[in-house]
Design a protein around this motif. Sequence first.
Motif, mmCIF file in Angstrom:
data_model
loop_
_atom_site.group_PDB
_atom_site.id
_atom_site.type_symbol
_atom_site.label_atom_id
_atom_site.label_comp_id
_atom_site.label_asym_id
_atom_site.label_seq_id
_atom_site.Cartn_x
_atom_site.Cartn_y
_atom_site.Cartn_z
ATOM 1 N N ILE A 51 0.825 -1.213 0.000
ATOM 2 C CA ILE A 51 0.000 0.000 0.000
ATOM 3 C C ILE A 51 0.866 1.274 0.000
ATOM 4 N N PRO A 52 1.903 1.376 0.879
ATOM 5 C CA PRO A 52 2.747 2.588 0.815
ATOM 6 C C PRO A 52 3.386 2.787 -0.556
ATOM 7 N N PHE A 53 3.755 1.683 -1.222
ATOM 8 C CA PHE A 53 4.375 1.809 -2.548
ATOM 9 C C PHE A 53 3.333 2.219 -3.589
ATOM 10 N N GLY A 54 2.096 1.707 -3.435
ATOM 11 C CA GLY A 54 0.999 2.133 -4.317
ATOM 12 C C GLY A 54 0.807 3.643 -4.189
ATOM 13 N N LEU A 55 0.865 4.114 -2.933
ATOM 14 C CA LEU A 55 0.726 5.556 -2.685
ATOM 15 C C LEU A 55 1.911 6.321 -3.281
ATOM 16 N N CYS A 56 3.090 5.659 -3.258
ATOM 17 C CA CYS A 56 4.300 6.283 -3.824
ATOM 18 C C CYS A 56 4.136 6.448 -5.343
ATOM 19 N N TYR A 57 3.639 5.409 -6.025
ATOM 20 C CA TYR A 57 3.428 5.501 -7.479
ATOM 21 C C TYR A 57 2.422 6.615 -7.788
ATOM 22 N N ALA A 58 1.346 6.673 -6.962
ATOM 23 C CA ALA A 58 0.316 7.693 -7.193
ATOM 24 C C ALA A 58 0.894 9.087 -6.944
ATOM 25 N N ALA A 59 1.692 9.217 -5.874
ATOM 26 C CA ALA A 59 2.277 10.527 -5.541
ATOM 27 C C ALA A 59 3.206 11.004 -6.663
ATOM 28 N N LEU A 60 3.960 10.054 -7.216
ATOM 29 C CA LEU A 60 4.879 10.378 -8.309
ATOM 30 C C LEU A 60 4.097 10.874 -9.539
ATOM 31 N N SER A 61 2.998 10.176 -9.824
ATOM 32 C CA SER A 61 2.174 10.576 -10.982
ATOM 33 C C SER A 61 1.509 11.916 -10.757
ATOM 34 N N LYS A 62 1.108 12.174 -9.520
ATOM 35 C CA LYS A 62 0.437 13.452 -9.227
ATOM 36 C C LYS A 62 1.439 14.607 -9.286
ATOM 37 N N ARG A 63 2.674 14.321 -8.903
ATOM 38 C CA ARG A 63 3.716 15.349 -8.927
ATOM 39 C C ARG A 63 4.102 15.685 -10.370
ATOM 40 N N PHE A 64 4.041 14.673 -11.228
ATOM 41 C CA PHE A 64 4.396 14.881 -12.640
ATOM 42 C C PHE A 64 3.207 14.484 -13.527
ATOM 43 N N PRO A 65 2.119 15.252 -13.483
ATOM 44 C CA PRO A 65 0.930 14.839 -14.225
ATOM 45 C C PRO A 65 1.136 14.890 -15.745
ATOM 46 N N GLY A 66 0.575 13.909 -16.426
ATOM 47 C CA GLY A 66 0.583 13.908 -17.895
ATOM 48 C C GLY A 66 1.878 13.453 -18.524
ATOM 49 N N ILE A 67 2.887 13.095 -17.713
ATOM 50 C CA ILE A 67 4.134 12.602 -18.315
ATOM 51 C C ILE A 67 4.439 11.195 -17.806
ATOM 52 N N ASN A 68 5.155 10.445 -18.643
ATOM 53 C CA ASN A 68 5.358 9.030 -18.319
ATOM 54 C C ASN A 68 6.694 8.781 -17.608
#
Lengths: 368, 70
Positions: A51-68
């Motif tokens: 779960i913390p890593f799932g949150l980490c992936y989500a946080a990373l995506s939210k910090r860099f929206p729209g880029i892969n």
Amino acid sequence: MSIEKGKITGLQLTFLVTGFVQGSILLVPFVSGMTKHDTWIAILSASAAIIPFGLCYAALSKRFPGINLVQINDIVYGRYIGKAISLLYIYYLLNILSFNIRNIGDMYTTFLMPETPTIFFLIVITATCAYALLRGIEVIARISHLLVVIIFIVIISTFLLLLENMDFSNFLPIFDVPIKKFIFGTFFVFSVPFGEAVIFLTIIPSLNNNKHLTRNITIGLILGAISLFIVAIRNTAALGNTETMLSSSSFQSIRLIDIGNVFTRMDLLIGIAQTMLIFLKSTVFYYATVICLSQLFRLKTYLPLVLPVGGSAVILAATAWKSSAEVYRLVNSSAIIFQSLFTLFFPALSLLIAKLRNLRKQRGDDGK
Amino acid sequence: MIIMLLIYAFIGFFQVPGLIKEKHWRELIVFSIFYTAAFILSLLYVLDIKILSQFQVMKDVTDYVLRLKD
């Protein structure tokens, strides 16, 4: 400019994540080989840990929206180190893609069509995935709804039909497995079915609204974990200790179903379900591989790479291992540590660096 | 062997004209690189020349880096 023009919804992302985790059901026997009748505890522990890593992936995506993922690596680690890490990711993705394709090929040649050469199944499954990829992420996301629902129906119905064959004393004694093996088994579940969700960093940029991104990923991971948990409980309760001696405990447990001589030989059901699951998982890996490659070479579209990458994946899958004994040896080895570098270490490090350096995607910055 | 050549001929005819027509030169170059790599891999496989298992490579590299032994 984005390589993928299609857009997916939050619900579709949840289903994709669920189907992706469910795609690892074929790996449950590997875990059972390590953790024996405590597999269900290993799955529960790994689910809590991811779960913390799932949150980490989500946080990373939210910090860099729209880029892969490749663009994130460029921003976080700089142009050269970022590209080197992205190249390693592509190597990892191509390997895992071939691993999954080979798994389905082996399943067919071992249980369903032993006379047919494995390479035939590898070509067929890769061609099917390639076709889905040529249609775009929207199509893949739409079929995930259907596939996940069918898989849930199969898992729950086989569980209920096997109830009379189940012996819940098979779970005793709890924590009988050596702690080292238990930790390795838990780490395997943690890193493989769940940790591999890191590749959704290549799909999340196609999300039409990432307002509920954290919720979508978390629910997807939890639903996937529930599926693995039910399968582990079913196999251990129905087969007991013999489970650890079988190369596919799901097939063997389903073969026990015999209701009034009418509902028998239902292993084909598992064959169909696992084909659908591996198809979805392989397609997601395939998609991530071509997206990362296209981004690395700054292409306008990923479509020209689909077939050549598929051709390479087929050959890498065909030459991956010679026998099922060899795959057990490879899976039960340090290769899993190599994998955790990509699923756990780099994403956590990227988020840490992004936070420390206060990096965010700037308006108009496409991460090149 | 013939089936493999046919598959790769199909892939070439399916992809290259579209890329040239739309003047996607960068895509054409990258496609050519991966197409050639895939073709060579397939040719080695068809000719029964040993190709290293990538999983074994992964395992060996990790063992070497972590100084582990089987």
